[in-house]
Write a protein that holds these residues in place. Sequence first.
Motif, mmCIF file in Angstrom:
data_model
loop_
_atom_site.group_PDB
_atom_site.id
_atom_site.type_symbol
_atom_site.label_atom_id
_atom_site.label_comp_id
_atom_site.label_asym_id
_atom_site.label_seq_id
_atom_site.Cartn_x
_atom_site.Cartn_y
_atom_site.Cartn_z
ATOM 1 N N VAL A 338 0.876 -1.168 0.000
ATOM 2 C CA VAL A 338 0.000 0.000 0.000
ATOM 3 C C VAL A 338 0.915 1.221 0.000
ATOM 4 N N HIS A 339 0.748 2.104 -0.987
ATOM 5 C CA HIS A 339 1.604 3.289 -1.091
ATOM 6 C C HIS A 339 0.844 4.541 -0.657
ATOM 7 N N CYS A 340 1.574 5.477 -0.092
ATOM 8 C CA CYS A 340 1.004 6.788 0.224
ATOM 9 C C CYS A 340 1.980 7.866 -0.221
ATOM 10 N N GLN A 341 1.502 9.106 -0.236
ATOM 11 C CA GLN A 341 2.364 10.202 -0.668
ATOM 12 C C GLN A 341 3.455 10.489 0.352
ATOM 13 N N ARG A 342 3.069 10.642 1.600
ATOM 14 C CA ARG A 342 4.063 10.914 2.639
ATOM 15 C C ARG A 342 3.512 10.475 4.000
ATOM 16 N N PHE A 343 4.415 10.096 4.868
ATOM 17 C CA PHE A 343 4.059 9.748 6.242
ATOM 18 C C PHE A 343 5.300 10.060 7.061
ATOM 19 N N SER A 344 5.666 11.344 7.023
ATOM 20 C CA SER A 344 6.964 11.772 7.539
ATOM 21 C C SER A 344 6.976 11.846 9.053
ATOM 22 N N MET A 345 8.002 11.263 9.630
ATOM 23 C CA MET A 345 8.172 11.339 11.070
ATOM 24 C C MET A 345 8.614 12.740 11.519
ATOM 25 N N ASN A 346 9.156 13.521 10.592
ATOM 26 C CA ASN A 346 9.644 14.853 10.934
ATOM 27 C C ASN A 346 8.522 15.878 11.045
ATOM 28 N N GLU A 347 7.335 15.517 10.609
ATOM 29 C CA GLU A 347 6.227 16.460 10.639
ATOM 30 C C GLU A 347 5.778 16.758 12.073
ATOM 31 N N ARG A 348 6.068 15.846 12.993
ATOM 32 C CA ARG A 348 5.554 16.035 14.356
ATOM 33 C C ARG A 348 6.047 17.342 14.970
ATOM 34 N N ASP A 349 7.358 17.615 14.820
ATOM 35 C CA ASP A 349 7.919 18.830 15.414
ATOM 36 C C ASP A 349 7.296 20.072 14.796
ATOM 37 N N ARG A 350 7.078 20.058 13.495
ATOM 38 C CA ARG A 350 6.497 21.212 12.829
ATOM 39 C C ARG A 350 5.053 21.418 13.264
ATOM 40 N N GLU A 351 4.336 20.317 13.506
ATOM 41 C CA GLU A 351 2.950 20.423 13.976
ATOM 42 C C GLU A 351 2.902 21.116 15.339
ATOM 43 N N VAL A 352 3.813 20.706 16.220
ATOM 44 C CA VAL A 352 3.834 21.282 17.556
ATOM 45 C C VAL A 352 4.156 22.772 17.493
ATOM 46 N N GLU A 353 5.149 23.129 16.670
ATOM 47 C CA GLU A 353 5.526 24.533 16.552
ATOM 48 C C GLU A 353 4.388 25.377 15.975
ATOM 49 N N ARG A 354 3.649 24.794 15.066
ATOM 50 C CA ARG A 354 2.620 25.548 14.368
ATOM 51 C C ARG A 354 1.358 25.721 15.203
ATOM 52 N N SER A 355 0.950 24.683 15.875
ATOM 53 C CA SER A 355 -0.351 24.713 16.543
ATOM 54 C C SER A 355 -0.275 24.527 18.061
ATOM 55 N N GLY A 356 0.912 24.180 18.562
ATOM 56 C CA GLY A 356 1.032 23.973 19.988
ATOM 57 C C GLY A 356 0.403 22.686 20.467
ATOM 58 N N ARG A 357 0.081 21.778 19.543
ATOM 59 C CA ARG A 357 -0.515 20.503 19.953
ATOM 60 C C ARG A 357 0.199 19.360 19.231
#
Length: 401
Positions: A338-357
């Motif tokens: 099963v392929h997907c476009q992205r499932f980046s582990m690095n997105e977590r830090d950016r999510e926290v910085e952007r929304s605080g959650r």
Amino acid sequence: MDKLPPELWRLILRYACVPLTEDVIINEISQGIRVQGAEISFSPGYRTKRFVILTCRAWARIAIPYLYDLIAVPYEIKHRIPDLLQIIPKTIPKFLQDDSAEPPTYGRFVKAIVVDKITAPELLDIISHCPNVRWIYGPPLHVEAGPQWTAVQTSLASLRHLEALQMSWAQSREQTFELATPIPRLSSLKFVRTHFQYRLGIGNILPLFEMPMIRQLAIDCGYVGIPGYQDEVLLRFLERHGSKLDALFISGFYQPASKRIDIPLLCPHLTHLAVFVPWALCTSEDEHILLPSHPTLNELSITFFSHRDLSSRSQVNGGRRKVLEAIQRRNFPMLRRVHCQRFSMNERDREVERSGRILRLPLWWKRLMQAWEEDGIKFCLLSDESEVTLQAVCENFPFEE
């Protein structure tokens, strides 16, 4: 040197002039059924091929056909098409001529036509000199209804070696492209990519030709102002040709409205299916699943899907969640990836910085990935085939019910 078989010379030239046109064709078709908006990016290697040709006459006899096997006209040099049309009808040197019944011109070497902008008369002129074309890649072609459209149909049908066609027709609402009688046959065509964007004046080629050898279909779905238009055209095509397909790609934010688009029934021999988003596999009204199972499918690509879609409850409720949860071994006995476009582990830090959650994933997704790993179904990224493991996801994302 003359005793070396052509296969060895092809390997030598492939090493020296990466890539050869035949490799570009194969790669583009492969990407065309897996990736939305895949761009053609390659260097034709003209400089190296010229050096090979200038080495000696024996090398020239081998390399000249490779120098002229590709017509590539980027948008920025579209004004050079008239110059090109003066070259391809020219007679080749006598030492390159053989007993073939084809005209001894440079056009006989052309295998691929890749253009960013071209007029219908220019395309007709090129095809008339290039009987061995295997692949045509172009923008929406502005064609006038009437004699010009008839000439385009006849010209394409005359290409007995054409295997791949990536094109659509740009037309006004007032124009109607009538079906010829009998319907022209693209007798060798195996792959076609076209558009469903009637509102924008872009006509698709699906109803306009017979395609007895079709194996792979990619359709780009844009906004359509006519309710049910996409469903009807796709359904008619799959009813006629679906049983021959081994690959189908439906791109764009298209969600069928008709339960009649029954993929296992219409396309029983698919090995690869690609859709833009998961909800392209359920109907828009009652969320009826159009792919509850399939006996031969071994690759499923969701080309615009990422972990962000799982974090939004509105995107995974109801039928959309059911589509994903149905992807299990008991329903797809041959499924490998099963392929997907992205499932980046690095997105977590950016999510926290952007929304605080912290980005949280649903527990049902954890259970689904666990079932995939137990059943040997790999979850991979489209870009590089790297596997996204359940362990890596658990280490980076918390889950919630």
